[in-house]
Design an enzyme around this catalytic site. Structure first.
Site, PDB file in Angstrom:
ATOM      1  N   ASP A 165       0.818  -1.228   0.000  1.00 11.15           N
ATOM      2  CA  ASP A 165       0.000   0.000   0.000  1.00 11.15           C
ATOM      3  C   ASP A 165       0.847   1.272   0.000  1.00 11.15           C
ATOM      4  OD1 ASP A 165      -2.271  -1.578   0.071  1.00 11.15           O
ATOM      5  OD2 ASP A 165      -2.416  -1.549   2.244  1.00 11.15           O
ATOM      6  N   ALA A 166       2.062   1.179  -0.533  1.00  7.03           N
ATOM      7  CA  ALA A 166       2.957   2.336  -0.489  1.00  7.03           C
ATOM      8  C   ALA A 166       3.387   2.810  -1.869  1.00  7.03           C
ATOM      9  CB  ALA A 166       4.188   2.001   0.352  1.00  7.03           C
TER      10      ALA A 166
END
Lengths: 277, 277, 277, 277
Positions: free
Chosen positions: C221-222
């Site tokens: 999720d980065a």
């Protein structure tokens, strides 16, 4: 329900339910102090309710409705309501509604789709829903609407959703379904009433475009507004861009309105809506 | 008030008010069915209320509070609450609050502004509000906060608004004003807790920046959230642009939260807020 | 393209196109002055362009790319890109994408849908798209991903959309498709990274929930954020309400991101995106 | 600048600046392909520019403007523009603008505030700005506007901001300041043109209220729109609530428009605006 505001009215109604063994599952109320009107939506479990379902109206009328001058609608959640979709050539609202339908998001039945064009039959087929083409025009409206009434009655339709249906309904049609026809208009009403609102918005140079879902009344685009939303645009957006951005807006705004209607959370009064949360 | 949810509780409370001559001006309630908690905010006119104002608590406790396990707060709108503003060097939130104050938008008194810097004294002077400079640092915090307590007590302050105040309060300070210190943090919490959230947002490449108003608790930026909002940004925005866009967001979000607090429309429970409409 | 910012760079590139008979259809540029980087997206008509399509890269490299240190990507709009959809059990994003696809909104091909569950086969069947079930788990990931690679190669897939696909891809998989895997995460990142963000949002008592579409990188999720949006919630919303409100957000945010990718309007740099209008 | 779109126009203009030693600080351009118009805003550093500042117009006219049919406006950022504020009785927009002014957010001078009422003199006094009361009515408009012209000339005013000024300007006045009078109207135009838009919005039962900032033209509320925004309302909101929610909207929308005007980022064409980012 709505009635003239009066001290203790909320206690009266909740006592009626509690005393008779009903378990309140939902209660929302609102007082319009300007006009002195009390609005309430209350939902309760009938399991231990001592009054039989088919006698509730009679009891409520005798004991409370006339005494407190209450206008109300009683409905039972165990029978899903039946919705007909009216479409023309654009599929975005239709797909959005059908995708929710088959995913089980809504407690509703959609037994039929009616259109003035054959174009979207393939979509109806994908979802195995009968698709009736009624090629209504200004000239043959009375006759064609008679066919539509026959279909709507045959499928026991409770309410109608115009999912970008590009025909104006007759007064006769509208009066047959008061507060039961939901339309999506592609502008933030009352701006850009009527045809080609995106063109009008582009001409005026607005910085926002909108969509409005409302109940259909006999005055064009002037019925009680259920839901509206907007999206930001810039000078760079062509009319085609507005149409494109508008599609996402239209489908979401229409679906929000339909959902509230299915949940029986909309109360209409004075050409406005109270939309319970 | 909040209490365990139980049949008839809304009728009990409204009956108490109506029977004793109170005219209900506002009522909003909400049931958290997951946890079985009933929340209500009710406001009534004391003019014909048979229980004297200074006896209401006693009567309510005896008759209802312990029986129904009610936690409540009673307040009277005839005495405006007294708010202290804490500021550092940025004026946008301060001006926004003072402009509302002198325009009479809020039923509140602002008898004093406290700052760790002299910079905004000119603003306080414009509005004829005493401005106390307390140059608190990490090192002298205990001593300086003692001075602040003296000022807050002298001015009989009910609650505190940190209007972009750039100092962390001690636990001791925070515990003295539970749910009575409102902060504005310049991010959509829980993203970007702590210092320099706009820098962090820029580094992460987010497409939205936010602001969050919350009650201060002893854990940094982790208190009950009252209000949040966001604004859209693009790759073109520099950190300075974020700071600039953020200012408008911060002041509006903070003022909305302060207004709800002044109106006594916020109820705190389990580190969350119920914000009545 | 992007390159170090330098005087005249925009003139150089536009001259190259104009002089050689290209008609510019679209041009958007942006200078990151902080880091001294020039970004541009330009689209032109090849009809009267004197350099043959298959020689453009060679000429551009020789004449400009090394001289001005330009990193660029050349693509031709006459070949639609090929997109694979990865899904698990939720249909809302899948329907939203397929509805746009069959309505011809996007210039893309969707030759295959891959899932770790059989649940959504019926949706794929509605649209006559092959549906491959690859029951990947933590344990068999390497082996199952090998099967996926075979399918992706067979269908000549250019990029992948994870439409609420509930499995983490391996580093090996991610590195095979740099900036070519688009995910939708149901929070406003960087808040609520990882599993069950709606539960976390409910626990924290936020007043807004969000959705974020981003390119997948090896850190969970980065990756570079393409698009985000939020919707307002209140204390009344249960986790189920968040899930429901979130669905509309997720599908719209994901589709906006996919559209920008299809239009080749996203440029990635330093783990951030430049999204041209 | 704007001109008929033509191949190479962007190269021509940027070459003119670069070749003559100008360092481009900002460039944004946009082509309206529908109407074949090229718009550009470019900002450059004069430090090493070989053409003297007072000769740029002459050179540009001779070399490019007539040849490419360019309409343009040249301005120098070293002289802040001078803005007059017109107000009536409401202070929210006035405070919002003055707070930004004293905080140094804007590169502008505000030498005078003009009003048809004495009410806001205290605000002007707080900020040490001359406040001129010109009690204009329908009857004495010509005479009073002559006084206003005298004041505006004396203070060398470049543009005027109507910060909730409740008087209609004469055609004569408007024509004296083309695209240099900015108004804020408290509705999402073109909905609710004219007086009492919040009352009209309440009557219509809309679910959103808006505010619109636009240049004043001789047709009421019909000038080029610069900025618009909306806020969500519900059936619970009284007209007073709309007025209150609207205030925050009005001040933010007006200030955004004023800022773009100060930054010379607005280009007007065909009764619409191009607003550069």
């Amino acid at each position: 329900m709505h009635c003239p505001d009066q001290p203790g009215i909320i206690a009266v109604i909740t006592e009626f339910i509690n005393t008779n063994g009903g378990n309140i599952l939902y209660l929302d109320q609102y007082v319009d102090r300007e006009n002195g009107v009390f609005y309430m939506r209350v939902e309760w479990d009938l399991e231990n309710f001592v009054i039989p379902a088919d006698k509730i109206e009679e009891y409520f009328n005798t004991l409370y409705a006339s005494r407190y001058n209450v206008t109300y609608r009683l409905s039972f959640t165990d029978r899903p309501r039946r919705m007909a979709l009216f479409v023309s050539k654009m599929s975005h609202c239709l797909y959005d509604i059908l995708a929710r339908y088959v995913a089980g998001e809504w407690d509703v039945e959609i037994p039929v789709i009616i259109s003035n064009h054959p174009d979207l039959k393939s979509v109806a087929d994908q979802f195995n829903i009968p698709y009736e083409v009624i090629p209504v025009t200004r000239q043959n409206k009375e006759e064609m609407e008679a066919l539509e009434f026959e279909i709507l009655d045959r499928y026991q339709i409770d309410f109608i959703v115009l999912a970008r249906y590009m025909q104006v309904l007759s007064e006769n049609f509208i009066n047959r379904y008061p507060n039961r026809i939901i339309n999506i208009h592609h502008s933030f009403l009352p701006a850009f009433v009527g045809a080609k609102p995106y063109h009008a918005a582009h001409d005026r140079g607005v910085k926002l475009i909108g969509a409005t879902s409302h109940y259909v009344t006999t005055e064009l685009d002037a019925g009680p507004i259920i839901e509206q939303d907007i999206v930001r645009i810039t000078h760079k957006d062509t009319i085609n861009d507005l149409v494109k951005k508008g599609r996402d807006l239209e489908k979401i705004v229409l679906s929000r309105a339909v959902e509230k209607h299915i949940q029986r959370k909309i109360l209409t009064y004075n050409n406005k809506t109270v939309v319970f949360s």
